[in-house]
Enzyme design. Structure first.
Site: not given
Length: 245
Positions: A13-14, A168
């Site tokens: 979506n982005k 991460y």
């Protein structure tokens, strides 16, 4: 069954995910926009369609078994198969000053949350979509990784690879290793699977810090999503070529 090739992009979506969807759509793919937030998903689909892309929304939370199962069912109803899966959805986890994640002070619940999205989510979505991918003449899977997942680069003191990110970075190393295992399992099939590093892209993921645009970040994933049948598999790429493990 649709004559167009069908591509599902998670977290589309982005940012980079949206640009991957846009780029594949411009190449004539019918694009399934995977996103957790249904309103943002609908907005992205509307924007893509306004740009001439054949797109439809797929509510998809990669951390939820039911959500992923329902997403696979929706893709089957809409398209009947899947030609490309881009596992783009990912999170960094909480960071301290300088975007650092100090391994000596890690919150283990935060680490579990990162792994749930960045690794388990990829496995969950990939396995749910495999029956649809196997119906394709040339299935492609792209796992959006990061150069911070390169153990070679992380361990080289001469390479400036950014802050210590003890949640991460290892999640991307794990993702890279999983990619290799899938490639081994797919030996002798027509499924090609590779990892892609988009580079340091300015998106809301990193507070819009970075020299690259989302469009530039989408280039390598799009290339790997459209590989010819004799293309590579089980490898890790960036714009300049192969990234060392």
């Amino acid at each position: 069954m649709s004559e167009k090739k069908i591509a599902l992009i998670t977290g589309a979506n982005k940012g980079i995910g949206y640009e991957i969807a846009s780029g594949l759509g411009a190449l004539g793919y019918r694009v399934a926009v995977g996103a957790r937030d249904e309103a943002r998903c609908a907005t992205a689909v509307e924007k893509l369609r306004a740009g001439g892309v054949d797109a439809f929304g797929v509510p998809l939370d990669v951390t939820g078994d039911r959500s992923v199962t329902e997403a696979a069912e929706l893709v089957e109803r809409q398209a009947g198969r899947l030609d490309v899966l881009v596992n783009n959805a990912g999170i960094s986890g909480e960071t301290g000053p300088g975007w650092e994640q100090d391994p000596t002070a890690l919150d283990l619940d935060m680490v579990r949350t990162v792994l749930e999205t960045n690794v388990l989510g990829v496995i969950r979505v990939t396995n749910a979509m495999l029956p649809l991918l196997r119906r394709s003449a040339s299935p492609r899977i792209v796992n959006v990784s990061s150069s911070v997942g390169s153990l070679t680069r992380q361990a080289d003191p001469d390479i400036q690879i950014g802050p210590v990110m003890a949640a991460y970075a290892p999640s991307k190393s794990y993702l890279n290793a999983v990619t290799v295992q899938y490639a081994r399992q797919f030996t002798g099939t027509n499924i090609l699977i590779n990892a892609a590093c988009p580079g340091l892209v300015a998106t809301d993921f990193n507070g819009f810090y970075g020299p690259r645009t989302p469009e530039q970040g989408a280039a390598t994933p799009i290339r790997l999503a459209t590989l010819p049948d004799d293309g590579p598999t089980g490898a890790f790429f960036e714009d300049d070529g192969v990234v060392p493990w």
